[in-house]
Design a protein around this motif. Structure first.
Motif, PDB file in Angstrom:
ATOM      1  N   VAL A 272     -11.901  -2.099 -14.484  1.00  0.00           N
ATOM      2  CA  VAL A 272     -13.126  -1.708 -13.783  1.00  0.00           C
ATOM      3  C   VAL A 272     -13.123  -2.200 -12.339  1.00  0.00           C
ATOM      4  O   VAL A 272     -13.497  -1.462 -11.428  1.00  0.00           O
ATOM      5  N   ALA A 273     -12.707  -3.445 -12.121  1.00  0.00           N
ATOM      6  CA  ALA A 273     -12.631  -4.006 -10.764  1.00  0.00           C
ATOM      7  C   ALA A 273     -11.196  -3.873 -10.269  1.00  0.00           C
ATOM      8  O   ALA A 273     -10.264  -4.405 -10.884  1.00  0.00           O
ATOM      9  N   LEU A 274     -11.023  -3.166  -9.168  1.00  0.00           N
ATOM     10  CA  LEU A 274      -9.682  -2.823  -8.704  1.00  0.00           C
ATOM     11  C   LEU A 274      -9.578  -2.950  -7.188  1.00  0.00           C
ATOM     12  O   LEU A 274     -10.572  -2.773  -6.473  1.00  0.00           O
ATOM     13  N   SER A 275      -8.378  -3.229  -6.705  1.00  0.00           N
ATOM     14  CA  SER A 275      -8.155  -3.327  -5.265  1.00  0.00           C
ATOM     15  C   SER A 275      -7.988  -1.947  -4.656  1.00  0.00           C
ATOM     16  O   SER A 275      -7.525  -1.011  -5.316  1.00  0.00           O
ATOM     17  N   GLY A 276      -8.345  -1.827  -3.374  1.00  0.00           N
ATOM     18  CA  GLY A 276      -8.192  -0.563  -2.674  1.00  0.00           C
ATOM     19  C   GLY A 276      -6.756  -0.318  -2.243  1.00  0.00           C
ATOM     20  O   GLY A 276      -5.850  -1.095  -2.545  1.00  0.00           O
ATOM     21  N   PHE A 277      -6.545   0.769  -1.533  1.00  0.00           N
ATOM     22  CA  PHE A 277      -5.201   1.125  -1.074  1.00  0.00           C
ATOM     23  C   PHE A 277      -4.790   0.236   0.095  1.00  0.00           C
ATOM     24  O   PHE A 277      -5.615  -0.414   0.733  1.00  0.00           O
ATOM     25  N   GLN A 278      -3.482   0.227   0.393  1.00  0.00           N
ATOM     26  CA  GLN A 278      -2.957  -0.577   1.499  1.00  0.00           C
ATOM     27  C   GLN A 278      -2.090   0.292   2.398  1.00  0.00           C
ATOM     28  O   GLN A 278      -1.112   0.884   1.948  1.00  0.00           O
ATOM     29  N   MET A 279      -2.453   0.373   3.679  1.00  0.00           N
ATOM     30  CA  MET A 279      -1.761   1.268   4.605  1.00  0.00           C
ATOM     31  C   MET A 279      -0.389   0.753   5.032  1.00  0.00           C
ATOM     32  O   MET A 279       0.608   1.418   4.897  1.00  0.00           O
ATOM     33  N   ASN A 280      -0.350  -0.414   5.659  1.00  0.00           N
ATOM     34  CA  ASN A 280       0.840  -0.969   6.291  1.00  0.00           C
ATOM     35  C   ASN A 280       1.356  -0.038   7.375  1.00  0.00           C
ATOM     36  O   ASN A 280       2.455   0.495   7.313  1.00  0.00           O
ATOM     37  N   GLY A 281       0.533   0.176   8.375  1.00  0.00           N
ATOM     38  CA  GLY A 281       0.903   1.037   9.489  1.00  0.00           C
ATOM     39  C   GLY A 281      -0.324   1.659  10.115  1.00  0.00           C
ATOM     40  O   GLY A 281      -1.429   1.586   9.565  1.00  0.00           O
TER      41      GLY A 281
END
Length: 966
Positions: free
Chosen positions: A629-638
């Protein structure tokens, strides 16, 4: 008595010191109009006389004001000062040390943390009002003599000047470590001449006579350094043998006129009392600004270091000495010398007393302290100072039993061992210890060591403290281990240490340290193992307060299993270079007589650095019903992010594939958008597309080629280089969880306040924000209640002074009210949707089922959120707008400031709102808390309920649930 009468009586009086001291002092008291000594406990002649056969530690002493020693006319006042310095500890460290030969008076300031100053008078100056005033201050206002500058300020200024020289030398393509070595040699010479180790002003004179010729200065400094290496002649001066490795290599760089001038200006400062505990780090910053990012190169202030040194070194040794002293005290009534008073043959009891005394001195001499991340030597210096202070105290205290103290101090730099990865910092550590040793000996009236003055300190090693190639590095056997290991979170280890090193480290310790633990935990684990294997007895470390939670906590739990945390500070502020950081201090090892947490006695200390009297949340379990249910968002790296205006321009641009750019553009949110105003940033996202497919979206792909690909080409990870058009992490599980919800709950990962907000499904959060994949107001209300906030603060970690929210520890362990868990909240919501508001109200009054009670949580949550939205975006200040492209894509309207309200609206942020916490906001939260408490069945809940009581109840519920789920 008038000043003139005093002068007439004493200016030619050759009475002996013993005969004249008390009369001279009494006469001076009459001149000044102050009281004479009459209080044996606070203001007396011959302080300590009863314990030393009639001769006191000081001729006159006044508590909190001064210690005063007399010498006969013409005798050496330095000898009198040396005696006072030697006995200052026994005299309760008076702020002023006064020496006099009946015709001259010298006042030496002795304030902790301030350089010493000298005020000199001869008796003829007693006719001057300013002299009389200063002498009166001795008796009643000693603070008037406190120097304006602190030793810290003096040291900082000195380091700044050396740093400026380093910057110039480095700019001329000199090797940084060669420059550093040369300037460390200069720093030591400046200290040595002011401390009288070198002939007075010798280093300063060399520079002065060479100015402005840099080549002359280079040649002469080389000659001086070579003379110091082995001892010998230099410019008609006898140079002592310094050695120690500092002058083994002499390589003075080419100097220009401005270098000579700057060195000369620095040399003219008083270096004799610079602060060793901060010396090294200040020079690290000045000589190499990048040094702070290296392992072991952090500065910890002396006050914080002593919170480790006292329980790990000082208190255990003083406890041992207390037992030894008790044995000597039991022998004291029978201790005596056989025969005459001058006999050197003690009786049996005295011999035994001396044996106990010398055995303890031997214990001190052989007590070893290791700092396995010693940086520039702050811990090593303060550890050595503490050992020397204890030895000095022991020597003074044995005199009270009639025993003769030792005339030398045996604790030395040999007592402190270090390991440091950076060779420059290791050399600084040795210099810090050398200077600290010499300063201490001089300040306490002891002769510093000679031949050589700088004994080799090869036991301060230059190597990796954790890994030896691919294997675990070994530490020497010692009594105590202390230090401040590097502050490096597990998420940054790969970037800072490299993939090869990080993999080797985690592989080497895989059975002992969790792979997600911060770097500091490897030091704590090695210290734990040293204690378990009998290679150490005590350990104490400074670290960020993230050690209390998450994967780090597992190492603290192992420490508790095999030994004991006997002193800790869970969350201390530490200010470094103006930046506030939150640290935890952990001391563990052999059993302590008193266990203390945050300076308060407790029964025991848990792995999350809470006391035995508090709820032990380290036993909380992850709950199956909360997973996913609790999750981390996306990660760009750029540089995938773009401003709104650019996104809007691209939305209307055609593409060769005939598809709109809206396919790969959407608004996103990071933590700052939650805590501050929404920046309305957009992101380019090619998730699921090949490079060829992504290239068909011309404008977005062009930006990725221009800004992202060059940066990605330098990355060590193959995926980032090869898949440059894709985000580092797309978080598909998070996207799947929120799909179809319409809206979801988000909270910043790191934030001063634990805030929850609603976001539309189309606005995906970046990894600095945590997603709660639920769209019902009840879950929103429970999460924003006091109960979840308390739980998350204790179960989470922190970054500096801001709590960090971790899904696995903060959310997945949290026990929601029965029936309102994430697993069954949808069912409850469905039941309410089919009922009218009147039915809900009626059944809520008569039915205790959660399906109806939770409606009150939803109502309170809606009310709280609406009040906040009204404050954040007042109707009179904002317009709600949307472009046709956004509307077509299903985006929500955006708030923009009306003309004239831009500045005011910028201040309307959630952080500012909770900083103020107005009454209406507090009331809304209290109403929400009451509704959630009812759902828990806590009929006795009141806002005054202690935090720990709430946590105990939640923990009990967590453990019951975990047993039920198997």
């Amino acid at each position: 008595m008038t000043p003139q009468a005093f002068i007439a009586h004493w200016q030619h009086n050759n009475i002996t010191e013993r005969a004249g001291a008390q009369q001279h002092f009494n006469d001076l008291c009459e001149v000044l109009g102050v009281e004479k000594p009459r209080d044996a406990e606070n203001y007396t002649f011959e302080r300590g006389a009863k314990m030393r056969g009639g001769q006191g530690w000081a001729d006159v002493w006044k508590r909190g004001c001064f210690a005063w020693e007399y010498k006969a006319p013409g005798r050496d006042l330095n000898a009198a000062l040396k005696q006072l310095m030697n006995y200052a500890l026994a005299l309760d460290n008076p702020p002023l040390l006064v020496v006099s030969d009946l015709r001259n008076i010298e006042i030496h300031t002795h304030f902790t943390g301030h350089p010493s100053e000298i005020h000199r008078f001869d008796i003829h100056q007693l006719t001057q009002p300013e002299t009389l005033q200063k002498l009166k201050w001795l008796f009643n206002e000693p603070e008037r003599f406190k120097p304006q500058r602190t030793t810290y300020a003096v040291t900082e200024l000195a380091a700044k000047r050396i740093g400026e020289i380093a910057e110039r030398l480095n700019a001329r393509a000199n090797a940084a470590e060669e420059v550093a070595h040369f300037l460390i040699q200069c720093v030591f010479c400046m200290f040595a001449e002011d401390a009288k180790l070198l002939p007075e002003k010798l280093f300063e004179t060399v520079l002065d006579k060479s100015n402005p010729d840099g080549s002359k200065a280079q040649k002469r400094l080389s000659e001086l350094f070579n003379a110091m290496q082995g001892g010998g002649d230099f410019a008609m001066n006898d140079i002592p043998w310094f050695n120690g490795g500092l002058f083994k290599i002499v390589n003075v760089p080419v100097l220009q006129t401005n270098d000579v001038v700057s060195l000369l200006e620095a040399a003219r400062m008083d270096w004799s009392q610079i602060e060793p505990a901060i010396l090294g780090t200040l020079f690290e910053r000045g000589l190499n600004p990048d040094m702070r990012s290296q392992l072991g190169a952090h500065y910890t202030d002396p006050a914080t270091i002593m919170k480790i040194i006292r329980p790990v070194i000082e208190q255990p040794l003083l406890a041992e000495w207390a037992m030894v002293k008790a044995k000597i005290a039991a022998l004291a009534p029978k201790m005596a010398l056989i025969g005459s008073a001058k006999s050197n043959h003690p009786n049996k009891e005295m011999a035994q007393g001396y044996q106990h005394f010398r055995d303890f001195l031997s214990r001190l001499k052989n007590f070893k302290v290791l700092d396995p991340a010693c940086g520039s030597g702050n811990f090593l210096y303060l550890a050595l100072k503490t050992l020397k202070d204890i030895e000095h105290r022991v020597n003074l205290e044995v005199e009270t039993f009639g025993l003769h103290r030792e005339l030398s101090i045996e604790t030395s730099p040999a007592n402190v061992l270090g390991i440091e990865l950076n060779p420059y910092a290791a050399e600084l550590a040795r210099v810090t210890v050398w200077i600290g040793e010499i300063q201490w000996m001089l300040a306490h009236g002891y002769q510093y060591r000679k031949d050589p003055i700088l004994a080799p300190l090869d036991h301060i090693e230059n190597r990796d403290a954790i890994l030896n190639e691919q294997n675990e590095a070994q530490w020497p056997a010692v009594d105590a281990i202390v230090g401040n290991p590097p502050f490096l979170g597990q998420r940054f280890m790969l970037k800072e240490l490299g993939g090869t090193y990080t993999s080797a480290l985690r592989s080497c310790f895989k059975s002992r340290v969790d792979g997600n633990a911060d770097l500091v935990m490897y030091w704590l684990e090695k210290a734990r193992m040293q204690i378990t294997n009998g290679q150490a007895r005590y350990a104490g470390f400074v670290s960020t307060n993230s050690v209390r939670g998450g994967s780090n906590q597992k190492t603290l739990a192992k420490i508790i299993e095999t030994s004991q945390i006997f002193e800790a500070w869970g969350d201390e502020e530490w200010v470094n270079a103006g930046a506030a950081v939150r640290v935890s201090l952990v001391c563990f090892g052999e059993n302590s007589s008193e266990i203390k947490l945050n300076n308060q006695p407790v029964s025991h200390i848990n792995a999350d650095l809470t006391s035995g009297n508090e709820a032990n949340l380290t036993s909380a379990k992850q709950l199956t019903e909360n997973k996913g249910v609790a999750l981390s968002g996306f990660q760009m790296n750029g540089a995938f992010d773009i401003p709104f205006e650019l996104a809007q321009a691209w939305l209307s641009q055609p593409n060769p594939n005939g598809k709109p750019n809206i396919d790969v553009l959407h608004p996103y949110c990071n933590a700052k958008d939650i805590t501050s105003r929404d920046r309305n940033q957009w992101v380019i996202e090619f998730t699921g597309l090949t490079e060829t497919e992504a290239a068909l979206y011309e404008k977005p792909f062009e930006q990725v080629l221009t800004l992202v690909k060059p940066e990605r080409s330098l990355k060590s990870e193959a995926y980032l280089r090869e898949k440059y058009w894709l985000h580092k992490r797309s978080s598909p599980e998070m996207r799947a969880a929120i799909r179809g919800l319409g809206r979801f709950i988000a909270t910043p990962m790191v934030s001063k306040y634990r805030l929850f907000v609603w976001l539309p499904e189309i606005k995906v959060p970046e990894n600095a924000a945590i997603v709660i994949a639920r769209n019902d107001d009840t879950t929103f209300g429970i999460l924003h209640s006091r109960f979840h906030e308390l739980w998350s603060l204790r179960m989470g970690t922190s970054l500096e002074d801001r709590p960090r929210y971790t899904p696995t520890t903060c959310f997945e362990t949290f026990p929601f009210p029965e029936g309102l868990t994430p697993k069954n909240i949808a069912r409850c919501h469905a039941e309410l949707v089919s009922a009218s508001s009147d039915e809900i109200a009626e059944q809520a009054r008569n039915d205790s089922s959660q399906a109806y009670n939770f409606s009150f949580i939803a109502t309170a949550a809606i009310h709280l959120n609406q009040l906040r939205e009204n404050w954040l975006n007042p109707t009179k200040w904002v317009d709600w707008v949307i472009t046709p492209e956004e509307e077509k894509a299903g985006f929500p309207k955006r708030a923009i400031a009306k003309a004239g309200f831009e500045a005011e609206l910028k201040k309307r942020t959630l952080t500012n709102l909770y900083n103020q916490r107005p009454t209406w906001l507090d009331n809304a939260h209290k109403a929400l808390d009451a509704a959630v408490a009812t759902a828990y069945g806590w009929q006795d809940y009141k806002p005054e309920m202690p935090d720990d009581e709430i946590l105990r109840r939640l923990l009990k519920l967590n453990l019951e649930r975990s047993q039920t789920q198997g």
